[in-house]
Design a protein around this motif. Sequence first.
Motif, PDB file in Angstrom:
ATOM      1  N   PRO A 180      44.528  66.975 105.960  1.00  0.00           N
ATOM      2  CA  PRO A 180      45.158  67.471 107.188  1.00  0.00           C
ATOM      3  C   PRO A 180      45.646  66.335 108.066  1.00  0.00           C
ATOM      4  O   PRO A 180      45.083  65.236 108.055  1.00  0.00           O
ATOM      5  CB  PRO A 180      44.013  68.230 107.872  1.00  0.00           C
ATOM      6  N   ASP A 181      46.720  66.585 108.819  1.00  0.00           N
ATOM      7  CA  ASP A 181      47.153  65.645 109.849  1.00  0.00           C
ATOM      8  C   ASP A 181      46.233  65.791 111.055  1.00  0.00           C
ATOM      9  O   ASP A 181      45.727  66.880 111.332  1.00  0.00           O
ATOM     10  CB  ASP A 181      48.602  65.911 110.248  1.00  0.00           C
ATOM     11  N   VAL A 182      46.039  64.708 111.792  1.00  0.00           N
ATOM     12  CA  VAL A 182      45.035  64.699 112.858  1.00  0.00           C
ATOM     13  C   VAL A 182      45.644  64.195 114.165  1.00  0.00           C
ATOM     14  O   VAL A 182      46.337  63.167 114.174  1.00  0.00           O
ATOM     15  CB  VAL A 182      43.831  63.812 112.479  1.00  0.00           C
ATOM     16  N   PHE A 183      45.372  64.909 115.242  1.00  0.00           N
ATOM     17  CA  PHE A 183      45.717  64.487 116.604  1.00  0.00           C
ATOM     18  C   PHE A 183      44.414  64.272 117.365  1.00  0.00           C
ATOM     19  O   PHE A 183      43.574  65.173 117.431  1.00  0.00           O
ATOM     20  CB  PHE A 183      46.556  65.563 117.302  1.00  0.00           C
ATOM     21  N   ILE A 184      44.234  63.076 117.932  1.00  0.00           N
ATOM     22  CA  ILE A 184      43.041  62.776 118.724  1.00  0.00           C
ATOM     23  C   ILE A 184      43.472  62.161 120.044  1.00  0.00           C
ATOM     24  O   ILE A 184      44.342  61.281 120.077  1.00  0.00           O
ATOM     25  CB  ILE A 184      42.102  61.796 117.986  1.00  0.00           C
ATOM     26  N   SER A 185      42.880  62.630 121.140  1.00  0.00           N
ATOM     27  CA  SER A 185      43.130  62.024 122.454  1.00  0.00           C
ATOM     28  C   SER A 185      41.800  61.666 123.103  1.00  0.00           C
ATOM     29  O   SER A 185      40.767  62.283 122.815  1.00  0.00           O
ATOM     30  CB  SER A 185      43.913  62.986 123.357  1.00  0.00           C
ATOM     31  N   HIS A 186      41.828  60.673 123.979  1.00  0.00           N
ATOM     32  CA  HIS A 186      40.589  60.261 124.644  1.00  0.00           C
ATOM     33  C   HIS A 186      40.920  59.465 125.902  1.00  0.00           C
ATOM     34  O   HIS A 186      41.818  58.625 125.897  1.00  0.00           O
ATOM     35  CB  HIS A 186      39.740  59.397 123.710  1.00  0.00           C
ATOM     36  N   GLY A 187      40.174  59.738 126.974  1.00  0.00           N
ATOM     37  CA  GLY A 187      40.324  58.993 128.219  1.00  0.00           C
ATOM     38  C   GLY A 187      39.588  57.667 128.152  1.00  0.00           C
ATOM     39  O   GLY A 187      38.428  57.613 127.739  1.00  0.00           O
ATOM     40  N   ILE A 188      40.236  56.601 128.594  1.00  0.00           N
ATOM     41  CA  ILE A 188      39.612  55.275 128.508  1.00  0.00           C
ATOM     42  C   ILE A 188      38.505  55.102 129.552  1.00  0.00           C
ATOM     43  O   ILE A 188      37.721  54.157 129.467  1.00  0.00           O
ATOM     44  CB  ILE A 188      40.661  54.154 128.663  1.00  0.00           C
ATOM     45  N   LYS A 189      38.404  56.049 130.511  1.00  0.00           N
ATOM     46  CA  LYS A 189      37.343  56.003 131.520  1.00  0.00           C
ATOM     47  C   LYS A 189      36.284  57.090 131.273  1.00  0.00           C
ATOM     48  O   LYS A 189      35.501  57.399 132.168  1.00  0.00           O
ATOM     49  CB  LYS A 189      37.940  56.178 132.918  1.00  0.00           C
ATOM     50  N   ASP A 190      36.232  57.622 130.083  1.00  0.00           N
ATOM     51  CA  ASP A 190      35.285  58.691 129.742  1.00  0.00           C
ATOM     52  C   ASP A 190      33.863  58.144 129.751  1.00  0.00           C
ATOM     53  O   ASP A 190      33.504  57.276 128.947  1.00  0.00           O
ATOM     54  CB  ASP A 190      35.627  59.242 128.355  1.00  0.00           C
ATOM     55  N   GLN A 216      46.114  59.233 120.889  1.00  0.00           N
ATOM     56  CA  GLN A 216      46.627  58.996 122.226  1.00  0.00           C
ATOM     57  C   GLN A 216      45.480  58.752 123.208  1.00  0.00           C
ATOM     58  O   GLN A 216      44.683  59.659 123.463  1.00  0.00           O
ATOM     59  CB  GLN A 216      47.479  60.181 122.687  1.00  0.00           C
ATOM     60  N   GLU A 217      45.415  57.544 123.728  1.00  0.00           N
ATOM     61  CA  GLU A 217      44.497  57.246 124.816  1.00  0.00           C
ATOM     62  C   GLU A 217      45.229  57.427 126.130  1.00  0.00           C
ATOM     63  O   GLU A 217      46.440  57.231 126.214  1.00  0.00           O
ATOM     64  CB  GLU A 217      43.984  55.813 124.697  1.00  0.00           C
ATOM     65  N   PHE A 218      44.484  57.814 127.173  1.00  0.00           N
ATOM     66  CA  PHE A 218      45.097  57.991 128.487  1.00  0.00           C
ATOM     67  C   PHE A 218      44.179  57.430 129.561  1.00  0.00           C
ATOM     68  O   PHE A 218      42.966  57.262 129.344  1.00  0.00           O
ATOM     69  CB  PHE A 218      45.404  59.475 128.754  1.00  0.00           C
ATOM     70  N   ASN A 240      57.195  66.872 117.163  1.00  0.00           N
ATOM     71  CA  ASN A 240      56.802  65.471 117.346  1.00  0.00           C
ATOM     72  C   ASN A 240      56.378  64.920 115.994  1.00  0.00           C
ATOM     73  O   ASN A 240      56.068  65.666 115.076  1.00  0.00           O
ATOM     74  CB  ASN A 240      55.624  65.373 118.336  1.00  0.00           C
ATOM     75  N   GLY A 241      56.281  63.617 115.889  1.00  0.00           N
ATOM     76  CA  GLY A 241      55.837  62.986 114.660  1.00  0.00           C
ATOM     77  C   GLY A 241      54.313  62.979 114.590  1.00  0.00           C
ATOM     78  O   GLY A 241      53.620  63.345 115.516  1.00  0.00           O
ATOM     79  N   SER A 242      53.773  62.529 113.461  1.00  0.00           N
ATOM     80  CA  SER A 242      52.325  62.479 113.287  1.00  0.00           C
ATOM     81  C   SER A 242      51.845  61.049 113.089  1.00  0.00           C
ATOM     82  O   SER A 242      50.780  60.819 112.565  1.00  0.00           O
ATOM     83  CB  SER A 242      51.919  63.331 112.077  1.00  0.00           C
ATOM     84  N   GLU A 243      52.652  60.062 113.540  1.00  0.00           N
ATOM     85  CA  GLU A 243      52.231  58.685 113.396  1.00  0.00           C
ATOM     86  C   GLU A 243      51.171  58.317 114.423  1.00  0.00           C
ATOM     87  O   GLU A 243      51.070  58.944 115.470  1.00  0.00           O
ATOM     88  CB  GLU A 243      53.448  57.740 113.549  1.00  0.00           C
ATOM     89  N   SER A 244      50.392  57.301 114.130  1.00  0.00           N
ATOM     90  CA  SER A 244      49.367  56.845 115.055  1.00  0.00           C
ATOM     91  C   SER A 244      50.003  56.114 116.218  1.00  0.00           C
ATOM     92  O   SER A 244      50.888  55.286 116.036  1.00  0.00           O
ATOM     93  CB  SER A 244      48.392  55.914 114.332  1.00  0.00           C
ATOM     94  N   ARG A 245      49.586  56.451 117.449  1.00  0.00           N
ATOM     95  CA  ARG A 245      50.129  55.758 118.601  1.00  0.00           C
ATOM     96  C   ARG A 245      49.182  55.844 119.781  1.00  0.00           C
ATOM     97  O   ARG A 245      48.342  56.736 119.881  1.00  0.00           O
ATOM     98  CB  ARG A 245      51.496  56.305 118.989  1.00  0.00           C
ATOM     99  N   LEU A 246      49.312  54.883 120.704  1.00  0.00           N
ATOM    100  CA  LEU A 246      48.514  54.840 121.912  1.00  0.00           C
ATOM    101  C   LEU A 246      49.433  55.037 123.107  1.00  0.00           C
ATOM    102  O   LEU A 246      50.555  54.524 123.133  1.00  0.00           O
ATOM    103  CB  LEU A 246      47.806  53.484 122.058  1.00  0.00           C
ATOM    104  N   THR A 247      48.982  55.782 124.126  1.00  0.00           N
ATOM    105  CA  THR A 247      49.781  55.973 125.334  1.00  0.00           C
ATOM    106  C   THR A 247      48.886  55.909 126.551  1.00  0.00           C
ATOM    107  O   THR A 247      47.689  56.126 126.476  1.00  0.00           O
ATOM    108  CB  THR A 247      50.495  57.344 125.332  1.00  0.00           C
ATOM    109  N   GLY A 248      49.506  55.628 127.707  1.00  0.00           N
ATOM    110  CA  GLY A 248      48.806  55.737 128.982  1.00  0.00           C
ATOM    111  C   GLY A 248      47.737  54.715 129.205  1.00  0.00           C
ATOM    112  O   GLY A 248      46.758  54.990 129.898  1.00  0.00           O
ATOM    113  N   ASN A 249      47.857  53.517 128.650  1.00  0.00           N
ATOM    114  CA  ASN A 249      46.830  52.510 128.845  1.00  0.00           C
ATOM    115  C   ASN A 249      47.107  51.605 130.038  1.00  0.00           C
ATOM    116  O   ASN A 249      46.323  50.722 130.333  1.00  0.00           O
ATOM    117  CB  ASN A 249      46.715  51.624 127.586  1.00  0.00           C
ATOM    118  N   ASP A 250      48.266  51.763 130.693  1.00  0.00           N
ATOM    119  CA  ASP A 250      48.519  50.848 131.800  1.00  0.00           C
ATOM    120  C   ASP A 250      47.719  51.182 133.033  1.00  0.00           C
ATOM    121  O   ASP A 250      47.428  52.256 133.324  1.00  0.00           O
ATOM    122  CB  ASP A 250      49.981  50.837 132.213  1.00  0.00           C
TER     123      ASP A 250
END
Length: 250
Positions: A180-190, A216-218, A240-250
């Motif tokens: 299966p394709d996988v989508f994972i998100s997580h807050g960097i301040k969790d 996707q990190e946020f 959307n695509g299913s490639e690995s990527r990071l977002t919202g780290n600034d």
Amino acid sequence: MESVERKDMVTNRDIYDVGRLTARPDTEAKKADFKRGVQRLGLDDQKDGFLYVPDTYSQDKPAALAVMLHGAGAPAEQGLSLLQRYADAHNMILIAPASREYSWDIIASDAFGADVIFIDQALEQAFSRYHIDPTRIAIGGFSDGASYGLCLGLTNGDLFTHLLAFSPGFAYTITTAGEPDVFISHGIKDAVLPVDPCSRRIVAQLQRRGLQVNYQEFNGAHEVPELIRRSGVDWFTGNNGSESRLTGND
């Protein structure tokens, strides 16, 4: 109401003990008596769950289906709320079961069991009543629900095409099937499930297995921001695509 210990389910006990599900979509399912909107599953008197069928659903157009699982101690409504606002626009049926105990069986009881049976019953019900697109079947959730979604999703990757894990803590399997394709998100301040020992570790493990992971990190805590929900839905429904990527780290 129907009991979670229905006889034909109990005969599959060995299968359920390793987290395997038996329900499969019926591509010819076109029932005339289906309902739209939010409805109870009607599978248990005490701890049941919900089904949501979008207003846009038609038996002539197969719908995507997502099983969304709540976090520890939360009601089934939490799982439903994760994606419900997007269901109509994307022709997406949602199943939101309640865990048998305070959390899902592998967490509360350290073994697969009653929740696997209950989810299998809910899927069997949906597959028999609604026309489901077999290329768009997901499982996921938030927190403990995300962890359990990964556990069952990886175990049943020959059924689930997509896994949607919002802030998971772990992924455990006895056996695996499919890719299966996988989508994972997580807050960097969790502070509840810190990102480094949780999602970052999980993503690395899945990528070593050769799975496609959209990560996707946020900049947030133990939560699911609206932007992340939309991104997960777009990914699942093919926008959307299913490639690995990071977002919202600034």
